[in-house]
Motif scaffolding. Sequence first.
Motif, mmCIF file in Angstrom:
data_model
loop_
_atom_site.group_PDB
_atom_site.id
_atom_site.type_symbol
_atom_site.label_atom_id
_atom_site.label_comp_id
_atom_site.label_asym_id
_atom_site.label_seq_id
_atom_site.Cartn_x
_atom_site.Cartn_y
_atom_site.Cartn_z
ATOM 1 N N GLN A 58 0.817 -1.321 0.105
ATOM 2 C CA GLN A 58 -0.099 -0.051 0.112
ATOM 3 C C GLN A 58 0.863 1.330 0.070
ATOM 4 N N THR A 60 1.345 5.430 0.705
ATOM 5 C CA THR A 60 0.921 6.504 1.473
ATOM 6 C C THR A 60 0.930 7.643 0.688
ATOM 7 N N ILE A 80 -6.162 8.749 -1.879
ATOM 8 C CA ILE A 80 -5.492 7.995 -0.596
ATOM 9 C C ILE A 80 -5.849 8.841 0.621
ATOM 10 N N GLU A 107 -8.919 7.555 1.877
ATOM 11 C CA GLU A 107 -9.097 6.020 2.030
ATOM 12 C C GLU A 107 -9.302 5.204 1.022
ATOM 13 N N SER A 134 -7.493 3.614 -0.944
ATOM 14 C CA SER A 134 -6.130 3.295 -1.715
ATOM 15 C C SER A 134 -5.886 2.507 -2.781
ATOM 16 N N GLY A 146 -6.177 5.052 -5.566
ATOM 17 C CA GLY A 146 -5.095 5.837 -5.370
ATOM 18 C C GLY A 146 -4.124 5.243 -5.967
ATOM 19 N N GLU A 147 -3.627 3.794 -5.839
ATOM 20 C CA GLU A 147 -2.664 3.288 -6.401
ATOM 21 C C GLU A 147 -2.908 3.213 -7.975
#
Length: 128
Positions: A2, A4, A83, A86, A88, A91-92
Amino acid sequence: MQITITTPGLLFPAISLLLLAYTNRFLVIAQLIRELRKRIDQGKACNTKRQITNLRKRVNLIRSMQWFGVFSFLLCTFSMIAILLEYSGIGEALFGLSLAFITLSLLCSLWEIQISGEALNIELEGME
C-alpha cells in the motif's frame, strides 16, 4: 503493498521541473521560428522547407510532452486525494497511471531531442 500520500507527493517536484523544462523548450522553439521568419523575409534562409517541417514536428512533440506531463500531474493529485479519502486501491491505480503518463512525456522528450539534433545538422548543412 500500500502506498501512502507521500509516495505520489514525491512525484510533484519532478513533474514541476519537467514542465518548466518543457516550457523553456517551447519558448526556444518559438524564438527559432521567429528568427527563421526574419531570415526568410530577408531572403537569407536556406533549407527552409526542411527546417519548417522539423520545427513543426518539434512544436507538436513539445505540446504532447506538456499535455502528458500535465495529465500526469492531475492524476498524481487525484491519487493523493483518493489516498486521503482512504480509497487506497483507486489511489494506487491513479498513481500508476500518473507514472505511465510521465513516462510517455519523457519518451516524447527523447524523440524531440533526436529531432533537435537533426535540426542542428540541417543548419550545419546550410553553412557548408
